[in-house]
Design a protein around this motif. Structure first.
Motif, short mmCIF file in Angstrom:
data_model
loop_
_atom_site.label_atom_id
_atom_site.label_comp_id
_atom_site.label_asym_id
_atom_site.label_seq_id
_atom_site.Cartn_x
_atom_site.Cartn_y
_atom_site.Cartn_z
N MET B 1 19.66 11.11 -30.01
CA MET B 1 17.90 10.71 -29.52
C MET B 1 18.28 10.45 -27.95
O MET B 1 17.52 10.89 -27.10
N THR B 21 25.42 9.79 -24.46
CA THR B 21 26.12 11.10 -25.23
C THR B 21 26.87 11.83 -23.91
O THR B 21 26.94 11.39 -22.92
N LEU B 22 27.66 12.75 -24.23
CA LEU B 22 28.58 13.19 -23.56
C LEU B 22 27.70 14.25 -22.51
O LEU B 22 28.13 14.38 -21.22
N ALA B 23 26.76 15.33 -23.14
CA ALA B 23 26.25 16.17 -22.25
C ALA B 23 24.71 15.54 -22.37
O ALA B 23 24.08 14.70 -23.08
N ASP B 25 21.48 16.15 -22.25
CA ASP B 25 20.30 17.17 -22.39
C ASP B 25 19.07 16.41 -22.37
O ASP B 25 17.96 17.09 -22.59
N ARG B 27 15.68 15.23 -20.75
CA ARG B 27 15.11 15.47 -19.73
C ARG B 27 13.61 14.67 -19.69
O ARG B 27 13.09 14.81 -18.87
N HIS B 28 13.38 13.94 -20.63
CA HIS B 28 12.30 13.04 -20.62
C HIS B 28 12.66 11.60 -20.45
O HIS B 28 13.56 11.11 -21.11
N THR B 45 13.85 16.60 -25.81
CA THR B 45 12.68 16.90 -26.09
C THR B 45 12.11 16.83 -27.56
O THR B 45 10.77 16.34 -27.82
#
Lengths: 745, 414
Positions: B1, B21-23, B25, B27-28, B45
């Motif tokens: 999350m 986290t590793l990546a 992801d 964007r918010h 998202t």
């Protein structure tokens, strides 16, 4: 002065870390490690200390181990060779008697972004999954997700997945939730973790053991479970009833969403849930945490979209406090606009009126626009308030009021007279572009009702050289040509001067071209000018149909408690559309109804294109002749639409976004009238069309585009059953839409 | 999350940063603001906005429990501790636990106390900086970190029960209250070892909802009230007693709301008289009456009144020397500061506003007046704490009950 974390500092730290005296003193050793981390956090290059730091983690101090683990994880990608050094120590720690150390070691190992680390991970993770201590199992379960992520595209190990599914029965609630999270990531490609009946009911029974974070996440996972029978559905809802009473807003909202989604076929259950969530939402709206308050307000607006009366009796809760930040006040004003009804309109307007004189320009104008919004329903009261505000003679207030008036004149023609009476005198107070444009538009369009309109416009013409904004000049040109048609004697002279200026002296090409356009148009005779310029002066239908149709709860239930209501519909569509969204489209959402007449020009070529195509494709449209200039009012349309059954339903391919202006122009060419249409970028996008053939048969059409890049749903209703005419009508519609779609992409 | 967690200073400097986290992801961005610091999380998202905001708020409470009052300085000083906390709270972007007891056993770093920047002695300052000179003065120890690592006993066992109310009021021009809203909560701050049972007795005439009747007389009525999940309510119906076994740290035991139906009179009334000279000067005579009981007082009262745009200067006559008034040109606002105002007293001020230029200033631009103030030892709803009893602890540790009402938004229309 040495640089932060320069060579010197690193060398000194290395000396300290290697010093046996420091190593012997727990606190000094830890302080040295802490200094390294601090340097790292400040962005200094501390990679040279890697070996010393790895050594520091071999000690017994757990705090130190944690700090080093932070260091190693951050530095490992830069030094994959040395990182393998750390793996040795960490593997040893995986067998440490203390569960805290074992868990930490697992977390650290899985956090190393080093190629080839996977082979070292497998064994410790598998034994971690079977560890006695729940702390270690928690780390191991999430470790599996990290490992799979590191592997990239490799095949997922079926045995591991099974192991994780079986751990869903673990005693520790956090292990259970972690299993769900890990499986969700590992099985991402197959659609995530499977929630079948036994798992769903197992989770439901464990609900009480979970903390709020677990509960709200499990409630989200349960969304994908479909109960088999009505009985089972209501059993589930009963089991989850307690979640609606939770003291944590995130659990209440997650439960609300689950209820709304599960009960999609039971509107009364949905209504009941929304009543029960009212209390928690309202108390979140008045929470001390502004951020929580904002989130709750966004969700209130979402509910109001479907149930306009839902919060009406609580309207006072949405009055602004002076200490609140702008973003809250603006949301609250939006909410007030949406919940206004006959009983509270007086108080709401009174409240909004008091914001209009606020010190903040932004807020004051927002309040004025809000009153302008309410004026669409409660016209007289609002126009009275707005007119009174003009008396303040404040630049920003007058500008906003005139803008609100312009929109009102366009949407509610019945208030045009009152608006025109209020206009004289405004011109002195307006300085900004938006306000000037609005005033000029009103004077041009309704100039025959404002005695001194030509003189006001004359002032603008006199000062056109000093005018800063090209948009104002364009508006002035259009307005003056229009007024010239209504009051030629007073305007002829200054129109000549303005055209001369625009063509000969103006430097802005758009203004110059517009000037030339009107010049040539005037050359072709007054009748021609009238035909082009005298479009309707108002369009009450715009927005009417759209506002009245309440969106059913099911259209947004799946968006509840996501970021979508927080962003707002339009922005969310942009945010989630990744790269496919055209950035320029964000601005075009502002070009609404009023820019219609400035939008005619770009579509001129379109008209010829379409009529040509229609003619080419249908040389014999003889079976159907649509007659022009049949105007149906929105009310008539709505009545007829509701009384008829759908004669035909089809879907047209569509890609890209919708350009309402283009569609409207194109439809006009084939004599199909647009009754109402959503703005560009709105989702779902809708339009209502009507047409009549020479025998008096009506064709009513609804266009519906749920999301960009889907199919356009078309429903046609016919007042008399004529299959042949219907076929022709549909093929005409198909051609037009096909042409517009081709242009749009 | 969660993908990343940041703590930023008011200027935007990065004080704490953790990749979860590793990546990346996410964007918010979601952030909350507390004590001038930004607590930021980035998320994917699919994140739930309520959970994000609630997590960040919880993070703030926990950091306050572990490190003491938050500031740029204390976050910097407790840097190691905060990383350790985040490490235990969030793994791979998923919240593992936010329970103070659990974290207390997992986190080993010691808090570093920082002296808050203040010239005043903190001994006499209670919540929100209010000076409380009543018998129930709270010692400054309420500001120290609650959670110390195991093995180190806190110097004193203490319990603070705070009744905090926020008042939102709109008074119409004719003096009739249009909106009166009280948001209240009972907050418990405990330094006691875990496992001590606590009984908190509330006013016996406390009624929930419009219809309930209790005792004789008007009683204390609230519209709605909700409790923390750890509160046991078995004696609530009979004796209005909250039974709770608190863990160390701060917890909000009960939240309640009253709208429109508040028993005590509003603390302030304003009687304005506005006259306009032919010369364009505005004479503003303000009478402020404090309707609190005579023994109570209001502190740090500040009245703000927007004035017409053209006002250039201000002449003033105030009723006592400790008051002050000035014109704030930036916000075209008049502010009148009253450090202290005794219940039952009446203050007055005469302002002459110079408005040069042609045309008469519009009186529509005058007002509405807003008041901000603190009422120590006062609860507007009338809710009181009868007793705080402890079970299962040797001796009688000090128990402090504090009341504080402060104005959230107090608007007086002219």
């Amino acid at each position: 002065m040495p640089y932060l974390g320069g060579e010197e500092a690193v060398r000194e730290l290395r000396r300290a870390l290697a010093n046996p005296h420091v190593q012997a003193d727990r606190l000094r050793y830890r302080a040295a490690v802490l200094r390294v981390i601090r340097l790292m956090a400040q962005g200094a290059d501390v990679s040279g200390l890697f070996p010393e730091m790895v050594k520091a983690s071999a000690g017994a101090d757990v705090v130190q181990k944690k700090l080093v683990s932070l260091f190693v994880r951050a530095q490992a990608p830069r030094q994959p060779q040395l990182a393998l050094l750390a793996v040795n120590t960490l593997r040893k720690d995986c067998a440490h008697p203390s569960p805290a150390v074992r868990g930490l070691a697992l977390r650290s190992m899985c956090g190393l972004r080093v190629p080839g680390i996977q082979e070292y991970l497998q064994q410790p993770l598998l034994s971690g999954l079977r560890d006695r201590a729940s702390y270690v199992r928690r780390a191991a379960v999430l470790g599996c997700a990290k490992m799979v992520k590191l592997q990239g595209d490799c095949e997922v190990d079926g045995a591991l997945v099974n192991e994780l599914y079986s751990l869903l029965r673990d005693q520790d609630p956090i292990v259970v939730v972690n299993c769900l999270r890990a499986l969700e990531e590992i099985l991402k490609k197959e659609g995530g973790v499977v929630i079948n009946k036994p798992i769903a009911h197992h989770l439901l029974n464990r609900m009480a053991d979970l903390d709020q974070w677990g509960q709200s996440e499990v409630l989200t996972f349960l969304l994908r479970y479909r109960p088999r029978s009505e009985e089972e559905l209501f059993d589930i809802l009963n089991l989850l009833d307690g979640c609606l009473k939770s003291s944590s807003p995130s659990v209440v909202m997650a439960a609300t969403k689950l209820f709304l989604v599960l009960a999609r076929d039971y509107p009364h259950v949905q209504a009941d849930v929304l009543v029960r969530v009212k209390g928690p939402l309202l108390s979140a709206c008045t929470s001390e945490s502004r951020e929580l308050c904002f989130t709750a307000l966004c969700h209130v607006r979402q509910i109001l979209g479907s149930l306009p009366g839902h919060f009406s009796s609580h309207y006072k809760k949405f009055f602004c406090s002076y200490s609140e930040p702008h973003y809250i006040k603006c949301q609250k004003m939006e909410v007030l606009c949406e919940l206004v009804n006959d009983e509270n309109v007086q108080q709401v307007l009174e409240e909004l009126k008091s914001y209009c004189t606020d010190v903040s320009v932004e807020l004051a104008q927002g309040a004025i626009f809000a009153i302008g919004n309410i004026a669409r329903t409660y016209t007289d009261q609002c126009v009275g308030i707005l007119t009174e505000l003009l008396g303040l003679q404040q630049e920003h207030i007058t500008s906003a009021v005139v803008q609100a008036f312009r929109d009102l004149a366009w949407l509610c023609p019945q208030c045009t007279d009152a608006v025109c009476r209020a206009l004289p005198g405004c011109e002195d107070a307006i300085q900004d572009s938006e306000g000037k444009q609005a005033l000029i538009w009103l004077l041009g369009t309704h100039g025959e009702k404002v005695p001194n309109a030509p003189y006001v416009l004359e002032d603008f013409v006199e000062n056109v050289k000093m005018e800063m904004f090209p948009a104002v000049k364009m508006e002035l040109l259009t307005a003056l040509v229009r007024l010239f048609l209504a009051r030629p004697a007073e305007c002829q002279d200054m129109l000549g001067r303005l055209l001369y200026y625009c063509i000969e002296e103006e430097m802005d090409m758009a203004v110059r071209d517009r000037g030339l356009f009107y010049y040539r148009l005037l050359q072709s005779g007054v009748e021609e000018v009238k035909r082009v310029l005298c479009s309707p002066k108002s369009d009450p239908s715009l927005g009417l149909l759209e506002d009245q149709t309440e969106r059913p709860v099911n259209t947004w239930a799946s968006e509840f408690n996501t970021l979508a209501p927080v962003y707002g519909r339009e922005r969310w569509a942009l945010v989630t559309a990744h790269q496919t969204a055209e950035p320029s489209y964000a601005c075009s959402s502002h070009t609404d109804s009023r820019s219609k007449d400035t939008g005619i020009m770009p579509h001129l070529h379109l008209e010829s294109l379409i009529s040509k195509e229609v003619l080419e494709v249908h040389p014999d449209t003889s079976s159907l002749t649509l007659i022009p200039d049949v105007y149906l009012t929105a009310e008539q349309f709505q009545k007829t639409w509701l009384s008829l059954d759908t004669s035909c339903h089809l879907s047209l391919p569509w890609c890209g976004t919708v350009h309402p202006d283009a569609i409207q122009t194109a439809l006009q060419v084939v004599h199909i009238q647009t009754i109402a249409m959503s703005k560009a970028g709105v989702q779902p996008w809708k339009a209502y069309l009507s047409a009549q053939d020479d025998t008096g048969c009506l064709f009513l059409t609804e266009l519906l585009l749920e999301a960009a890049d889907s199919e356009m749903q078309v429903s046609v209703k016919q007042s008399e059953a004529k299959p042949e005419a219907l076929q022709t009508f549909i093929s005409v519609l198909r051609t037009v839409m096909g042409t517009v779609a081709g242009l749009g992409s | 999350m969660l993908s990343q967690i940041f703590i930023l200073s008011s200027k935007g400097d990065r004080l704490i940063h953790k990749d979860c986290t590793l990546a990346r992801d996410g964007r918010h961005f979601a952030h909350v603001r507390h004590s001038g610091l930004y607590f930021v999380a980035t998320a994917a998202t699919t994140a739930s906005p309520f959970a994000l905001v609630e997590f960040l708020n919880r993070l703030v409470t926990l950091l306050r429990d572990f490190c003491g009052p938050l500031s740029e300085k204390s976050v910097g000083a407790n840097f190691g501790l905060i990383y350790e906390l985040l490490e235990e709270m969030v793994d791979h972007g998923y919240v593992q636990t936010t329970s103070p007891e659990v974290l207390r056993n997992l986190v080993h770093a010691e808090p570093v106390a920082t002296k808050p920047f203040s010239l005043l002695d903190l001994g006499s300052i209670g919540l929100f900086g209010a000076e409380t000179q009543q018998s129930k003065v709270a010692p400054s120890s309420a500001d120290r970190p609650v959670l110390l690592p195991p093995g180190e006993q806190p110097p004193r066992n203490e319990v603070f029960v705070d009744v905090l109310e926020r008042l939102t009021v709109v008074v119409a021009a004719n003096g009739v209250p249009m909106k009166v809203d009280v948001q209240g909560e009972i907050r418990l701050k405990s330094y006691l070892p875990a496992g001590v049972e606590m009984l908190i007795g509330l006013t016996e005439e406390f009624c929930v909802g419009k219809s309930e009747l209790r005792g004789y007389g008007p009683g204390v009525r609230v519209d709605d009230c909700s409790f923390h999940s750890s509160v046991k309510l078995d004696q609530f119906e009979t004796g209005r007693i909250l039974r709770v076994t608190p863990s160390q740290g701060e917890v909000t035991l009960m939240q309640y709301q009253v709208a429109d139906d508040v028993p005590s009179p509003l603390p302030f009334r304003l009687f304005p008289t506005v006259e306009q000279d032919p010369g364009g000067r505005l004479r503003l005579y303000l009478k402020l009456r404090c309707d609190l009981p005579p023994k109570s007082q209001a502190l740090n009262v500040r009245l703000q009144l927007p004035v017409p745009k053209g006002v250039t200067s201000l002449a003033q006559e105030l009723s006592s020397p400790e008051q002050a008034a000035e014109l704030q040109p930036g916000s075209r606002c008049l502010s009148w500061d009253i450090p202290r105002c005794q219940g039952g007293s009446q203050l007055s001020a005469l302002f002459k506003l110079e408005v040069p230029g042609p045309g008469r200033p519009s009186l529509l631009e005058l007002g509405p007046a807003t008041l901000s103030f603190e009422l120590p030892s006062h609860s507007c709803s009338g809710l009181g704490v009868r007793f705080v009893r402890l079970r299962g602890v040797p001796g009688t540790p000090p128990r402090w009950v504090r009341y504080l009402t402060h104005s959230d938004s107090y608007v007086l229309r002219l």
